[in-house]
Scaffold this active site. Structure first.
Site, PDB file in Angstrom:
ATOM      1  N   TYR A 151       4.911-103.930  21.420  1.00 63.18           N
ATOM      2  CA  TYR A 151       3.634-103.855  21.882  1.00 63.18           C
ATOM      3  C   TYR A 151       3.182-102.416  21.958  1.00 63.18           C
ATOM      4  O   TYR A 151       2.173-102.117  21.379  1.00 63.18           O
ATOM      5  CB  TYR A 151       3.750-104.435  23.246  1.00 63.18           C
ATOM      6  CG  TYR A 151       2.236-104.588  23.825  1.00 63.18           C
ATOM      7  CD1 TYR A 151       1.337-105.517  23.268  1.00 63.18           C
ATOM      8  CD2 TYR A 151       1.727-103.792  24.991  1.00 63.18           C
ATOM      9  CE1 TYR A 151       0.101-105.642  23.834  1.00 63.18           C
ATOM     10  CE2 TYR A 151       0.614-103.999  25.520  1.00 63.18           C
ATOM     11  CZ  TYR A 151      -0.342-104.958  25.086  1.00 63.18           C
ATOM     12  OH  TYR A 151      -1.775-105.015  25.433  1.00 63.18           O
ATOM     13  N   ASP A 152       3.934-101.515  22.671  1.00 64.17           N
ATOM     14  CA  ASP A 152       3.626-100.214  22.796  1.00 64.17           C
ATOM     15  C   ASP A 152       3.298 -99.408  21.483  1.00 64.17           C
ATOM     16  O   ASP A 152       2.173 -98.820  21.113  1.00 64.17           O
ATOM     17  CB  ASP A 152       4.467 -99.355  23.474  1.00 64.17           C
ATOM     18  CG  ASP A 152       4.962-100.046  24.855  1.00 64.17           C
ATOM     19  OD1 ASP A 152       4.326-100.792  25.362  1.00 64.17           O
ATOM     20  OD2 ASP A 152       5.864 -99.335  25.468  1.00 64.17           O
ATOM     21  N   GLU A 153       4.165 -99.418  20.599  1.00 61.22           N
ATOM     22  CA  GLU A 153       3.939 -98.784  19.225  1.00 61.22           C
ATOM     23  C   GLU A 153       3.215 -99.445  18.385  1.00 61.22           C
ATOM     24  O   GLU A 153       2.403 -98.950  17.630  1.00 61.22           O
ATOM     25  CB  GLU A 153       5.374 -98.704  18.634  1.00 61.22           C
ATOM     26  CG  GLU A 153       6.245 -97.714  19.477  1.00 61.22           C
ATOM     27  CD  GLU A 153       5.846 -96.257  19.321  1.00 61.22           C
ATOM     28  OE1 GLU A 153       4.967 -95.979  19.251  1.00 61.22           O
ATOM     29  OE2 GLU A 153       6.978 -95.419  19.290  1.00 61.22           O
ATOM     30  N   ARG A 192       2.754-111.215  34.348  1.00 52.22           N
ATOM     31  CA  ARG A 192       2.086-110.122  35.163  1.00 52.22           C
ATOM     32  C   ARG A 192       2.142-110.196  36.482  1.00 52.22           C
ATOM     33  O   ARG A 192       2.060-111.205  37.194  1.00 52.22           O
ATOM     34  CB  ARG A 192       0.612-110.229  34.549  1.00 52.22           C
ATOM     35  CG  ARG A 192       0.531-110.132  33.228  1.00 52.22           C
ATOM     36  CD  ARG A 192      -0.934-110.027  32.548  1.00 52.22           C
ATOM     37  NE  ARG A 192      -0.828-110.423  31.245  1.00 52.22           N
ATOM     38  CZ  ARG A 192      -2.079-110.159  30.487  1.00 52.22           C
ATOM     39  NH1 ARG A 192      -3.161-109.872  31.031  1.00 52.22           N
ATOM     40  NH2 ARG A 192      -2.221-110.494  29.383  1.00 52.22           N
ATOM     41  N   VAL A 193       2.215-108.855  37.175  1.00 52.35           N
ATOM     42  CA  VAL A 193       2.240-108.881  38.672  1.00 52.35           C
ATOM     43  C   VAL A 193       1.523-109.666  39.406  1.00 52.35           C
ATOM     44  O   VAL A 193       1.829-110.493  40.510  1.00 52.35           O
ATOM     45  CB  VAL A 193       2.545-107.240  38.939  1.00 52.35           C
ATOM     46  CG1 VAL A 193       1.313-106.694  38.955  1.00 52.35           C
ATOM     47  CG2 VAL A 193       3.031-107.448  40.546  1.00 52.35           C
ATOM     48  N   ASP A 279      10.340 -99.977  32.437  1.00 54.29           N
ATOM     49  CA  ASP A 279       8.974-100.227  33.408  1.00 54.29           C
ATOM     50  C   ASP A 279       8.442 -98.774  33.747  1.00 54.29           C
ATOM     51  O   ASP A 279       8.993 -98.184  34.599  1.00 54.29           O
ATOM     52  CB  ASP A 279       9.620-101.158  34.377  1.00 54.29           C
ATOM     53  CG  ASP A 279       8.433-101.617  35.147  1.00 54.29           C
ATOM     54  OD1 ASP A 279       7.633-102.313  34.420  1.00 54.29           O
ATOM     55  OD2 ASP A 279       8.304-101.838  36.457  1.00 54.29           O
ATOM     56  N   PRO A 280       7.283 -98.747  33.556  1.00 52.21           N
ATOM     57  CA  PRO A 280       6.593 -97.420  34.192  1.00 52.21           C
ATOM     58  C   PRO A 280       6.534 -97.217  35.547  1.00 52.21           C
ATOM     59  O   PRO A 280       6.486 -98.297  36.577  1.00 52.21           O
ATOM     60  CB  PRO A 280       5.089 -97.260  33.368  1.00 52.21           C
ATOM     61  CG  PRO A 280       5.265 -98.355  32.473  1.00 52.21           C
ATOM     62  CD  PRO A 280       6.073 -99.392  32.824  1.00 52.21           C
TER      63      PRO A 280
END
Length: 321
Positions: A151-153, A192-193, A279-280
């Site tokens: 997803y990020d890249e 999602r949180v 996880d950030p």
């Protein structure tokens, strides 16, 4: 060339049956435009757009953006891609293809038609940031081979493609970097949180916090985000982005859990689990550009947005009415 007939446009929304896409379709129709909603329904839900089907200005098209599309429209909002870790890690190769091949196909369509195209990018391009809050000039701190990399890249590559089409082909582009967004129509099992905490609280199971629960996020209500989308798309041609869209007010995961427990009246306990890979620890947008260039900033407080979101999940059958 765009086929603009007066102020009404024919607008393509890829991923239009998803959480954000369906709210965008609502808004564009309310603004008087025709909307073609494209979705392959991997994570999209027909229930999100069923209320729009009788509208003569709304059209639903089942299609996967990894395949070329030939259609006549005036603008494109490219939102197609699984956006939650559970969904995008289910088939990581397809996730990358959706971001990259999907961008290529939609950019090719926009180039053929000579129209403006919007890319729904993500704060995940910043990875686990060492700069806080994150400005658009920050290049990010991303693991290129981790579990979240598909997803990020994928989204980072899509941004590259958008700016190369802009520089090489003169295409009008708009790139938004979306931070955590919540509201009605979130999928109850998307991981999602906000949806996790609400569903756990309403069903009486323990609320799961990862690590020490002190990692932070900033939560933007969906109506605020869609307003940002529209303002960015309608801005002058020289404004390309990327532009951060999100709520700059920061909350820890523990603070969010405590708010959800208080608002639902739940007796759920809080349990702690190990922090997931990559996880950030922090995620907070600097929205100076959105304020100065678009006149945009969020208006819905977390407490009010949670009320609307909790009511939605109650209507969906979670917990007592």
């Amino acid at each position: 060339m765009a086929r603009l007939y007066g102020s009404s446009k024919r607008i393509l929304v890829t991923g239009g049956a998803g959480f954000l896409g369906s709210h965008l379709c609502d808004r564009l129709l309310a603004d008087g435009h025709e909307v073609i909603c494209l979705d392959n329904f991997f994570t999209g839900d027909k229930a999100n757009i069923t209320h729009l089907l009788p509208n003569p200005k709304f059209e639903l098209l089942r299609h996967d953006v990894t395949f070329p599309l030939f259609i006549e429209v005036d603008e494109i909002f490219n939102l197609a891609c699984p956006a939650s870790p559970i969904h995008y890690q289910h088939d990581p190769v397809q996730t990358t293809k959706t971001s990259v091949h999907g961008a290529i196909n939609m950019l090719g369509l926009a180039k053929r038609l000579g129209i403006r195209i919007f890319q729904a990018s993500t704060s995940e391009v910043y990875g686990d940031p060492v700069v806080h809050p994150q400005t658009e000039e920050y290049w990010g701190h991303v693991n290129p081979i981790g579990l979240r990399s598909c997803y990020d890249e994928g989204k980072r590559c899509a941004e590259t493609l958008f700016f190369d089409y802009h520089r090489q082909c003169g295409l009008e582009i708009k790139v938004a970097r979306i931070f955590n967004t919540y509201g009605p129509r979130m999928h109850h099992a998307d991981g999602r949180v906000v949806s996790n905490f609400i569903v756990q609280a309403l069903t009486g199971v323990p609320i799961t916090l990862y690590g020490d629960g002190e990692q932070s996020r900033s939560f933007c209500f969906v109506s605020d985000l869609i307003e940002g989308f529209v303002r960015l798309m309608d801005s002058s041609g020289e404004i390309t982005g990327p532009i951060n869209l999100g709520n700059p007010v920061e909350f820890s995961m523990r603070q969010l859990a405590e708010q959800v427990l208080a608002k639902t009246g739940s007796k759920s306990e809080i349990k702690f689990e190990p922090l997931p890979s990559d996880d950030p620890r922090q995620r907070q947008p600097d929205i100076s550009k959105a304020r100065s260039l678009l006149g945009w900033e969020p208006t819905v407080a977390l407490a009010d947005g949670l009320d609307h979101t909790i009511a939605y999940f109650r209507e969906r059958g979670f917990g007592a009415p």
